[in-house]
Design an enzyme around this catalytic site. Structure first.
Site, PDB file in Angstrom:
ATOM      1  N   GLU A 192       1.175  -1.113   0.238  1.00  0.00           N
ATOM      2  CA  GLU A 192       0.006   0.456   0.028  1.00  0.00           C
ATOM      3  C   GLU A 192       1.225   0.820   0.472  1.00  0.00           C
ATOM      4  O   GLU A 192       1.399   1.839   0.902  1.00  0.00           O
ATOM      5  CB  GLU A 192      -0.793   0.018   1.191  1.00  0.00           C
ATOM      6  CG  GLU A 192      -2.009   0.864   1.196  1.00  0.00           C
ATOM      7  CD  GLU A 192      -2.097   2.044   0.916  1.00  0.00           C
ATOM      8  OE1 GLU A 192      -1.960   3.434   0.678  1.00  0.00           O
ATOM      9  OE2 GLU A 192      -2.065   2.756   2.469  1.00  0.00           O
ATOM     10  N   CYS A 204      -3.000   8.402   3.353  1.00  0.00           N
ATOM     11  CA  CYS A 204      -3.095   7.910   1.697  1.00  0.00           C
ATOM     12  C   CYS A 204      -3.716   8.636   1.322  1.00  0.00           C
ATOM     13  O   CYS A 204      -3.781   8.520  -0.228  1.00  0.00           O
ATOM     14  CB  CYS A 204      -2.689   6.861   1.833  1.00  0.00           C
ATOM     15  SG  CYS A 204      -1.193   6.089   2.668  1.00  0.00           S
TER      16      CYS A 204
END
Length: 459
Positions: free
Chosen positions: A226, A260
């Site tokens: 990720e 994020c």
């Protein structure tokens, strides 16, 4: 040895010795033994432990939240919400672990067939600092729920949080199910190579993610990456401007913009651009910047001074490229990793603040003349983590959403992780999924079992 510090004033907190090679080997052996026990734990016991984990999180939520605030600067109210999100996720998997692990019957007549979910063993989790508890629970709780164990290498600046997470798991599961280690970067490769490690999860930068992915690939080990994002937040001409502007500010400046899936590239149709930017500046002015330990604070310091300095560089380059500062932009003085919340209007999608991921309280807004141009601007990025689209005509919005290369699309909502939905990206945002049933099976042996009626039938 590493020393953590308080980003609000730069004062030192605690010093931690690195885990020695001897200690690391013993901890890995303990994790392997715990994985053997966990693999065949009854479903009811798994669910009970998950519910107990949720209860322990809630019972000590303020203590855990204050540790988060002290180590990385998150306002205390947001830190409490982070702990509650971890607890909610424990509840979710407690309710669904039996369903996740139930064998699936497959028709392979005349034989009987099943698909079973089995754990892999010990996982290495390399986690970031921005959500010190949630990142661990988001990535690893599904894996633990199905019987894996975890060796956790957390970010150095939240080592106290990492050890608190380990103590929590020790209380609920016993030692070995989640073990925190303190290691310098140069020793991580050898841990990935270690045959006791079955797979790797990494959340962080593209540069480091590429190194971790390559090393795991050389060792022929599963890896979930990720790698962040530069998420587009598209506002169409028929959107509810006030709602969209308030949501854009919340998404961009929550956790001091250090997320994020924050709205990092805000793309607005030209006809409503002046109204939208005015509303966004007004919303930002309502947020309280200050001491993160006070309940009324909305924006605290950034997590580290080096991260603040990098964001300053990006702002300077963006303005040099023709961006207009709508609010903020002032340099901060004094101790601590402070950055004045800032919004800039950029001239095009190739501005530094649009091409690079900005990880802090800097919002960049772009005016476009059509929905097609909005989509083109959204896609002018190497990243593909998440996207938020705002508009009243849901048919038009859905058509746009179907064409966005992103792991998640949110319509008239900000991007948020939720245990009921998978999280992950495409393109430079990485590969693999966390949460939901998909997050559980990322770190599973999806085992096919085919059984003949008798040995005679196979002759």
């Amino acid at each position: 040895m590493i020393t953590t510090s308080n980003p609000a004033d730069g004062s030192p907190l605690e010093a931690y010795a690195f885990t020695s090679d001897h200690q690391l080997s013993a901890l890995l052996n303990r994790a392997v033994a715990a994985a053997r026990r966990a693999a065949d734990e009854p479903i009811t016991d798994r669910a009970d432990r998950l519910r107990l984990l949720a209860a322990r999180l809630r019972a000590d939520s303020h203590t855990f939240a204050l540790l988060i605030t002290t180590e990385m600067g998150k306002p205390i109210g947001q830190a409490v919400a982070e702990i509650e999100k971890c607890a909610f996720t424990c509840d979710y998997y407690a309710d669904h672990v039996a369903e996740l692990l139930a064998p699936q019957a497959v028709d392979v007549f005349p034989d009987s067939g099943q698909i079973r979910i089995r754990p892999l063993g010990v996982l290495l989790a390399i986690m970031p600092w921005n959500y010190p508890f949630w990142q661990v629970f988001r990535s690893m709780l599904p894996a633990v729920a199905i019987g894996n164990t975890v060796l956790l290498k957390h970010a150095d600046n939240v080592t106290g949080c990492a050890l608190a997470v380990q103590r929590l798991f020790d209380e609920v599961y016993g030692t070995g199910v989640l073990t925190s280690v303190v290691l310098p970067p140069e020793r991580i490769g050898a841990v990935i190579d270690d045959p006791r490690i079955a797979a790797v999860a990494f959340t962080g930068s593209n540069r480091v993610g590429a190194i971790v992915g390559a090393r795991a690939g050389q060792a022929v080990k599963k890896v979930v990456l990720e790698l962040g994002g530069s998420d587009p937040f598209i506002v169409l001409s028929d959107a509810e401007v006030a709602d969209a502007a308030a949501a854009a500010v919340r998404s961009r400046f929550l956790n001091a913009g250090q997320s994020c899936i924050a709205a990092k590239r805000i793309i607005v149709e030209q006809s409503i651009f002046p109204e939208f930017t005015e509303a966004m500046v007004a919303e930002l002015s309502k947020l309280v910047v200050g001491d993160p330990t006070l309940p009324g604070t909305d924006i605290g310091p950034m997590a580290r001074a080096d991260l603040r300095d990098e964001l300053r560089r990006q702002l300077t380059a963006t303005v040099a490229g023709g961006a207009e500062v709508l609010v903020g932009g002032a340099g901060d003085t004094g101790p601590g990793a402070w950055f004045t919340p800032t919004i800039v209007a950029v001239p095009d999608a190739y501005s530094v603040a649009f091409q690079e991921e900005t990880f802090g309280p800097l919002g960049a807004v772009l005016s476009v003349n059509s929905a097609a141009a909005a989509l083109a601007a959204a896609e002018a990025s190497a990243y593909g983590l998440s996207c938020s689209i705002w508009g009243r005509d849901l048919g038009r919005v859905e058509q746009l959403a179907a064409r966005v290369a992103a792991g998640s699309v949110f319509v008239n909502r900000i991007s948020e992780s939720d245990p009921r939905l998978p999280v992950g990206g495409v393109k430079a945002s990485g590969h693999g999924r966390e949460l939901s049933s998909y997050g559980a099976t990322e770190f599973a042996n999806i085992q096919a079992v085919r059984t003949a009626p008798s040995a005679r039938s196979t002759r």
